[in-house]
Motif scaffolding. Structure first.
Motif, PDB file in Angstrom:
ATOM      1  N   LEU A   1      -3.633   5.336  -1.737  1.00  0.00           N
ATOM      2  CA  LEU A   1      -4.493   6.386  -1.209  1.00  0.00           C
ATOM      3  C   LEU A   1      -3.798   7.729  -1.390  1.00  0.00           C
ATOM      4  N   LEU A   2      -4.582   8.764  -1.644  1.00  0.00           N
ATOM      5  CA  LEU A   2      -4.063  10.132  -1.677  1.00  0.00           C
ATOM      6  C   LEU A   2      -4.882  10.977  -0.724  1.00  0.00           C
ATOM      7  N   THR A   3      -4.194  11.730   0.123  1.00  0.00           N
ATOM      8  CA  THR A   3      -4.875  12.614   1.046  1.00  0.00           C
ATOM      9  C   THR A   3      -4.044  13.868   1.249  1.00  0.00           C
ATOM     10  N   ALA A   4      -4.473  14.717   2.193  1.00  0.00           N
ATOM     11  CA  ALA A   4      -3.754  15.961   2.498  1.00  0.00           C
ATOM     12  C   ALA A   4      -3.752  16.163   4.001  1.00  0.00           C
ATOM     13  N   ASP A   5      -2.783  16.953   4.468  1.00  0.00           N
ATOM     14  CA  ASP A   5      -2.701  17.196   5.905  1.00  0.00           C
ATOM     15  C   ASP A   5      -3.690  18.254   6.366  1.00  0.00           C
ATOM     16  N   HIS A   6      -4.068  19.160   5.496  1.00  0.00           N
ATOM     17  CA  HIS A   6      -5.020  20.237   5.815  1.00  0.00           C
ATOM     18  C   HIS A   6      -5.362  20.949   4.517  1.00  0.00           C
TER      19      HIS A   6
ATOM     20  N   GLU B   1       7.319  -8.088  -2.591  1.00  0.00           N
ATOM     21  CA  GLU B   1       7.484  -7.727  -1.182  1.00  0.00           C
ATOM     22  C   GLU B   1       6.205  -7.131  -0.604  1.00  0.00           C
ATOM     23  N   ARG B   2       6.029  -7.349   0.699  1.00  0.00           N
ATOM     24  CA  ARG B   2       5.018  -6.580   1.430  1.00  0.00           C
ATOM     25  C   ARG B   2       5.640  -5.212   1.734  1.00  0.00           C
ATOM     26  N   ARG B   3       4.949  -4.164   1.348  1.00  0.00           N
ATOM     27  CA  ARG B   3       5.598  -2.851   1.441  1.00  0.00           C
ATOM     28  C   ARG B   3       4.567  -1.781   1.768  1.00  0.00           C
ATOM     29  N   LEU B   4       4.972  -0.849   2.643  1.00  0.00           N
ATOM     30  CA  LEU B   4       4.187   0.334   2.974  1.00  0.00           C
ATOM     31  C   LEU B   4       4.991   1.549   2.541  1.00  0.00           C
ATOM     32  N   VAL B   5       4.391   2.371   1.669  1.00  0.00           N
ATOM     33  CA  VAL B   5       5.101   3.497   1.062  1.00  0.00           C
ATOM     34  C   VAL B   5       4.394   4.802   1.410  1.00  0.00           C
ATOM     35  N   TYR B   6       5.183   5.815   1.728  1.00  0.00           N
ATOM     36  CA  TYR B   6       4.671   7.157   2.033  1.00  0.00           C
ATOM     37  C   TYR B   6       5.392   8.148   1.131  1.00  0.00           C
ATOM     38  N   VAL B   7       4.628   8.925   0.369  1.00  0.00           N
ATOM     39  CA  VAL B   7       5.186   9.913  -0.562  1.00  0.00           C
ATOM     40  C   VAL B   7       4.717  11.296  -0.137  1.00  0.00           C
ATOM     41  N   TYR B   8       5.663  12.221   0.007  1.00  0.00           N
ATOM     42  CA  TYR B   8       5.331  13.564   0.503  1.00  0.00           C
ATOM     43  C   TYR B   8       5.527  14.603  -0.593  1.00  0.00           C
ATOM     44  N   VAL B   9       4.472  15.427  -0.796  1.00  0.00           N
ATOM     45  CA  VAL B   9       4.471  16.467  -1.844  1.00  0.00           C
ATOM     46  C   VAL B   9       4.111  17.809  -1.193  1.00  0.00           C
ATOM     47  N   PRO B  10       5.088  18.695  -0.948  1.00  0.00           N
ATOM     48  CA  PRO B  10       4.805  19.972  -0.281  1.00  0.00           C
ATOM     49  C   PRO B  10       4.541  21.144  -1.219  1.00  0.00           C
ATOM     50  N   GLU B  11       4.688  20.947  -2.524  1.00  0.00           N
ATOM     51  CA  GLU B  11       4.704  22.086  -3.446  1.00  0.00           C
ATOM     52  C   GLU B  11       3.388  22.867  -3.490  1.00  0.00           C
ATOM     53  N   ILE B  12       2.262  22.193  -3.365  1.00  0.00           N
ATOM     54  CA  ILE B  12       0.972  22.892  -3.427  1.00  0.00           C
ATOM     55  C   ILE B  12       0.795  23.786  -2.205  1.00  0.00           C
TER      56      ILE B  12
ATOM     57  N   ALA C   1       0.845  -1.195   0.000  1.00  0.00           N
ATOM     58  CA  ALA C   1       0.000   0.000   0.000  1.00  0.00           C
ATOM     59  C   ALA C   1       0.878   1.241   0.000  1.00  0.00           C
ATOM     60  N   ALA C   2       0.361   2.298  -0.628  1.00  0.00           N
ATOM     61  CA  ALA C   2       1.051   3.588  -0.647  1.00  0.00           C
ATOM     62  C   ALA C   2       0.082   4.681  -0.239  1.00  0.00           C
ATOM     63  N   VAL C   3       0.605   5.681   0.466  1.00  0.00           N
ATOM     64  CA  VAL C   3      -0.155   6.876   0.812  1.00  0.00           C
ATOM     65  C   VAL C   3       0.587   8.073   0.239  1.00  0.00           C
ATOM     66  N   LEU C   4      -0.079   8.815  -0.635  1.00  0.00           N
ATOM     67  CA  LEU C   4       0.458  10.041  -1.209  1.00  0.00           C
ATOM     68  C   LEU C   4      -0.062  11.210  -0.379  1.00  0.00           C
ATOM     69  N   MET C   5       0.820  11.928   0.291  1.00  0.00           N
ATOM     70  CA  MET C   5       0.430  13.042   1.157  1.00  0.00           C
ATOM     71  C   MET C   5       0.699  14.353   0.408  1.00  0.00           C
ATOM     72  N   ILE C   6      -0.396  15.061   0.066  1.00  0.00           N
ATOM     73  CA  ILE C   6      -0.298  16.318  -0.665  1.00  0.00           C
ATOM     74  C   ILE C   6      -0.525  17.456   0.324  1.00  0.00           C
ATOM     75  N   ASP C   7       0.519  18.112   0.723  1.00  0.00           N
ATOM     76  CA  ASP C   7       0.434  19.159   1.740  1.00  0.00           C
ATOM     77  C   ASP C   7      -0.402  20.329   1.217  1.00  0.00           C
ATOM     78  N   GLY C   8      -1.405  20.743   2.021  1.00  0.00           N
ATOM     79  CA  GLY C   8      -2.150  21.963   1.722  1.00  0.00           C
ATOM     80  C   GLY C   8      -3.285  21.845   0.732  1.00  0.00           C
ATOM     81  N   LEU C   9      -3.721  20.627   0.407  1.00  0.00           N
ATOM     82  CA  LEU C   9      -4.756  20.456  -0.619  1.00  0.00           C
ATOM     83  C   LEU C   9      -6.104  20.143   0.030  1.00  0.00           C
ATOM     84  N   GLY C  10      -6.914  21.159   0.248  1.00  0.00           N
ATOM     85  CA  GLY C  10      -8.232  20.970   0.830  1.00  0.00           C
ATOM     86  C   GLY C  10      -9.298  20.680  -0.210  1.00  0.00           C
ATOM     87  N   MET C  11     -10.431  20.149   0.236  1.00  0.00           N
ATOM     88  CA  MET C  11     -11.531  19.857  -0.668  1.00  0.00           C
ATOM     89  C   MET C  11     -12.093  21.125  -1.304  1.00  0.00           C
TER      90      MET C  11
END
Length: 379
Positions: free
Chosen positions: A241-246, A191-202, A41-51
């Motif tokens: 999954l893709l989400t945002a911190d706020h 492999e069983r793998r957990l991935v976290y990708v961080y995107v601060p540009e937005i 599983a991977a989680v893409l964290m897009i900093d600052g992307l609100g609905m």
């Protein structure tokens, strides 16, 4: 009459459920997001992307919007809506009151100072003591799951990384497209793998020029283009999954309120922490908290919630507050309700005063973030 205080909605999924849910799916455990079992599983964290920003710029985020389910396509960030707190919640599954990163900057009362949680780590702040709970990555390693963080090189060895991202190996890539492509590539294999990708540009674009700006939409275009790699089928046993911190909202110059250095509003206030939409005050004498609260309520109660620390904790703003964390929370807090931000003339910099996109408080613009799904998680 003072406005009713906001309170977290326990029934609503939040960032605390995302990375823990992804690991749970690998381990065959059920979670609040009801994710199916997967190998990786991977989680893409897009900093600052609100609905709200996505809704405003739907033409610039078609791939992302197409990956939002008709139900469960958004979650809540949690309070405070700031990166340090939100990412710690994501990577521990705990509320701010439990993991202890209760704001952008917080009170270190033992040393009588304010410290920034993203960049202010020094020899007196030990990350594993300040945030002592196991991260999701440490839990993954205990179960033989390969945990990988994909981010920019500048984040590799920071105190914040040790506090909230420890337990994973770090891979550095430059562009948004490179980071997302690497994260997706790690889903392939046996492999069983957990991935976290961080995107601060937005987030950076929003702070600099606002979510209504051409720069913000350009960064959104860049993100949506980078998501093209997910047009190709993933392995049947992998999910993303893709989400945002706020989220954030634009605060125009006339609503950036600079409180004069000589204002009586500062009487009895020793330190100002937090951020412009969620101030934390440490007082010379905490016994005067109600006096300071009432003074700020008289001045700003029409556009902000003003509470004592006890009132904020009782309302559940920080969730369960563990021993040692309560002292990091202000004796009095000012959380913006209106489209405003507050600055102390004595410490405000030209850079901070020029910030357009803002966050930290309880508005839907700040709280509501996307939860997009691909691969096995899309079903």
């Amino acid at each position: 009459m003072a406005p009713m205080l906001p309170a977290p909605r326990a029934e609503t999924p939040s960032l605390a459920d995302v990375l823990t849910g992804a690991l749970g799916a690998i381990l065959g455990e059920s979670g609040r997001l009801a994710l199916p079992p997967v190998r990786s599983a991977a989680v893409l964290m897009i900093d600052g992307l609100g609905m709200s920003a996505l809704s405003q710029h739907s033409g610039h985020a078609r791939r992302l919007l197409n990956a939002l389910p008709s139900r469960g396509g958004s979650i809540e960030s949690g309070f405070p809506t700031t990166t340090a707190s939100a990412l710690a919640t994501l990577t521990t599954g705990l509320s701010a009151g439990e993991h202890g990163l209760v704001g952008y900057s917080v009170l270190d009362r033992a040393r009588d100072r304010v410290v920034k949680q993203l960049s202010g780590w020094d020899d007196d702040m030990r990350p594993r003591e300040w945030q002592p709970h196991n991260t999701v990555f440490e839990r993954a390693a205990k179960h033989g799951v390969d945990a990988v963080i994909v981010g920019a090189e500048r984040y590799r060895d920071t105190g914040f990384t040790e506090a909230v991202l420890r337990g994973a190996r770090f891979e550095a890539y430059g562009s948004v497209a490179e980071r997302i492509a690497r994260g997706v590539a790690l889903m392939r294999g046996s492999e069983r793998r957990l991935v976290y990708v961080y995107v601060p540009e937005i987030d950076m674009a929003g702070h600099a020029e606002g979510i209504a700006s051409a720069l913000y939409t350009a960064r959104l275009d860049e993100l949506d283009s980078a998501l093209r790699v997910l047009d190709a089928p993933l392995p049947a046993d992998a999910g993303v999954l893709l989400t945002a911190d706020h989220g954030m909202l634009d605060v125009p110059p006339h609503r950036r309120i600079v409180v004069d250095a000589g204002s009586g509003l500062w009487d009895g206030i020793r330190h100002v922490a937090g951020e412009p939409r969620c101030l934390h005050f440490a007082l010379d004498d905490p016994a005067h908290a109600e006096l300071v609260r009432d003074r700020w309520l008289d001045a700003e109660g029409s556009r902000s919630w003003v509470v004592t620390r006890g009132e904020a904790i009782a309302a559940g703003w920080f969730g369960t507050v563990r021993a040692g964390v309560e002292s990091r929370i202000g004796d009095v807090l000012v959380a913006a309700r209106a489209q405003v931000a507050y600055y102390d003339e004595r410490t405000a910099s030209a850079q901070s005063l020029s910030m357009v996109g803002q966050h930290g408080s309880f508005s839907a613009d700040e709280l509501r973030v996307p939860l997009a799904r691909w691969g096995a998680f899309a079903h």
